[in-house]
Design a protein around this motif. Sequence first.
Motif: not given
Length: 219
Positions: A64-69, A74-77, A199-202
């Motif tokens: 879902t969009k929530e999964d992707i976000t 997590a990757r950002t952190a 953020d662009d990827s999301v």
Amino acid sequence: MVLERLREDIIDGTLAAGTQLSEVELAKSFGVSRGPIREALQRLIQEGLLRGEPHRRVSVPVLTKEDITDIYLARTALESAAVQSIIASGKAEETYKELDRNVRAEAAAEAAGDWQTAEKYDLEFHTILVAASGSQRLQRMFSTLISETRLCMGALTAGGARHDPKAPTPGEVTHRQISELIRDSDTAGALAALKKHFDDSVVTLAGRDSEGRQAPPAE
């Protein structure tokens, strides 16, 4: 062999999102006992490429969009921690050299229209970044997140998306910019660029619904 084959089939969309997997059927297909199948399925569940359900059913997750976000949160952190470690430990210059080789290879693949290879270098950039931190724990966590990222990208391609060979859009943060900020030991700048990059990827990945259609623009 079973693990690698199933992993690639999930990532490239051969096993579509929502597909339920049967140990018995897979064992027959691979010509092996159920033991190796069971072990492979458990490993893929740990990687986030399969989802265990009630009554011991296993299926390819529908992201879902929530999964992707959440994946990119997590990757950002995680990758921000890697950037901070690299710069703080004085490894900025040597890390930049390795990242720069990757950036040049990715650019060459894009120029040749080889988008599959370019995508490989795209993911490899982040693998190099995390490995340069020297943290085994960050690398262990990253291995799961990158598998889920490949699942996101595979679902996007399976939905009919194609890479756009044009230059980056205005405001888009590139790998080259991130690597140069690391080279300059600009921690704040590198962290901001990395966050904008994700953020662009999301926006790109979550901008499609579960059937792969372009979602309507937000009003």
